[in-house]
Motif scaffolding. Sequence first.
Motif, PDB file in Angstrom:
ATOM      1  N   PHE A  49      33.698  27.646  45.987  1.00 19.57           N
ATOM      2  CA  PHE A  49      34.816  28.023  44.989  1.00 19.57           C
ATOM      3  C   PHE A  49      35.815  29.256  45.419  1.00 19.57           C
ATOM      4  CE2 PHE A  49      36.188  31.182  41.470  1.00 19.57           C
ATOM      5  CZ  PHE A  49      37.049  30.339  41.030  1.00 19.57           C
ATOM      6  N   CYS A  77      38.057  27.793  34.099  1.00 18.33           N
ATOM      7  CA  CYS A  77      37.678  28.656  35.176  1.00 18.33           C
ATOM      8  C   CYS A  77      38.347  29.942  34.757  1.00 18.33           C
ATOM      9  CB  CYS A  77      38.841  27.990  36.079  1.00 18.33           C
ATOM     10  SG  CYS A  77      39.014  29.076  37.625  1.00 18.33           S
ATOM     11  N   VAL A  96      39.690  32.047  36.980  1.00 24.06           N
ATOM     12  CA  VAL A  96      40.999  32.572  37.722  1.00 24.06           C
ATOM     13  C   VAL A  96      42.076  31.883  37.100  1.00 24.06           C
ATOM     14  CG1 VAL A  96      42.024  32.501  39.640  1.00 24.06           C
ATOM     15  CG2 VAL A  96      39.405  32.900  39.933  1.00 24.06           C
ATOM     16  N   CYS A  97      42.051  30.481  36.698  1.00 23.53           N
ATOM     17  CA  CYS A  97      43.093  29.932  36.311  1.00 23.53           C
ATOM     18  C   CYS A  97      43.188  29.324  34.834  1.00 23.53           C
ATOM     19  CB  CYS A  97      43.425  28.742  37.346  1.00 23.53           C
ATOM     20  SG  CYS A  97      42.345  27.509  37.291  1.00 23.53           S
ATOM     21  N   CYS A 128      36.417  23.971  40.406  1.00 22.43           N
ATOM     22  CA  CYS A 128      37.808  24.190  39.580  1.00 22.43           C
ATOM     23  C   CYS A 128      38.561  23.173  40.201  1.00 22.43           C
ATOM     24  CB  CYS A 128      38.199  25.601  39.587  1.00 22.43           C
ATOM     25  SG  CYS A 128      39.812  25.398  39.194  1.00 22.43           S
ATOM     26  N   HIS A 161      41.826  22.973  40.014  1.00 25.28           N
ATOM     27  CA  HIS A 161      42.910  23.679  40.450  1.00 25.28           C
ATOM     28  C   HIS A 161      42.820  24.743  41.581  1.00 25.28           C
ATOM     29  CE1 HIS A 161      46.309  26.603  39.769  1.00 25.28           C
ATOM     30  NE2 HIS A 161      46.834  25.877  39.642  1.00 25.28           N
ATOM     31  N   CYS A 162      41.818  25.439  41.525  1.00 25.01           N
ATOM     32  CA  CYS A 162      41.669  26.401  42.550  1.00 25.01           C
ATOM     33  C   CYS A 162      41.082  25.802  43.905  1.00 25.01           C
ATOM     34  CB  CYS A 162      40.698  27.710  42.011  1.00 25.01           C
ATOM     35  SG  CYS A 162      41.357  28.594  40.807  1.00 25.01           S
TER      36      CYS A 162
HETATM   37 ZN   LIG Z   1      40.593  27.728  38.816  1.00 19.64          ZN
END
Ligand SMILES: [Zn+2]
Length: 269
Positions: free
Chosen positions: A177, A244, A246-247, A264, A266-267
């Motif tokens: 991650f 997530c 982060v996002c 994730c 997206h990340c």
């Molecule tokens: Zn993410």
Amino acid sequence: MPELPEVETVARGLHKRLAGDRIREVWIGPHKKLLQSPARQMERVLNGALIVAFRRVGKHIVGQLETAEGPAQWVIHLGMTGRCLVYDAAAEMEKHTHLVATMESGCEMRYVDPRRFGKLKVLTRGEFHAAGAEPLGADREKFYERFHRRKTPIKSALLNQTLLTGIGNIYADESLFRAGIRPRRRADRVTRAEYERLYDGIQQVLTEAIAAGGSSVSDYVGAEGERGFFQLQHRVYQRTGEPCLVCGAEIQRVVLGGRSSHYCPHCQR
Ligand SMILES: [Zn+2]
């Protein structure tokens, strides 16, 4: 299952409590499956041994001993459910205690293991080496060399103990991650720059987990009996369906080689 940070925490705890102490007497239970050295040899080496140090080698705990016959090593692998605890000699004996080393100082080091997948042995010559490379402080270049031609998913390569020793499911997911790499990506398609991030991610995750006292979710207890329950926050591990950090995208789960992997979408690419 104890992973590298838990083993490191236990080794440090044992060192703190037992270095400089001497084993007055050792008791070994009837379950010989745990023993990789004959019980009689274990007793001969451990009885009267001075404990010079405890340290971690891979996922093993190694006690450096000074015996009447010279230096020796006591090698402990915790298996799935093994624990090394330091007790006051008066403390009640826990179920599944397989070895008790009574120290001159009066305390006892006890090895407790309900499922008995652990391993105990003594070495009277040579240095103990674990298979695979040590991930903490590994050489960056060698790390890249070891991984970048592999055709397996990067997650499986990370779990391959002959490449790196001591990275289990939690730390593999968390490192991937941080590096922004999906677990299913083939190791030979991970770029050089991504390997750089992965290397850094592994160092960060392990260092933080050790600082937090190990992070295994189930059965881990440090050498002083304290629960090493989770302080390092998992960002993806076992957070399937949660956002997530982060996002905000939903964490996904994929099964690779029979193990759940969390990421994730997206990340991680
Ligand atoms: Zn993410």
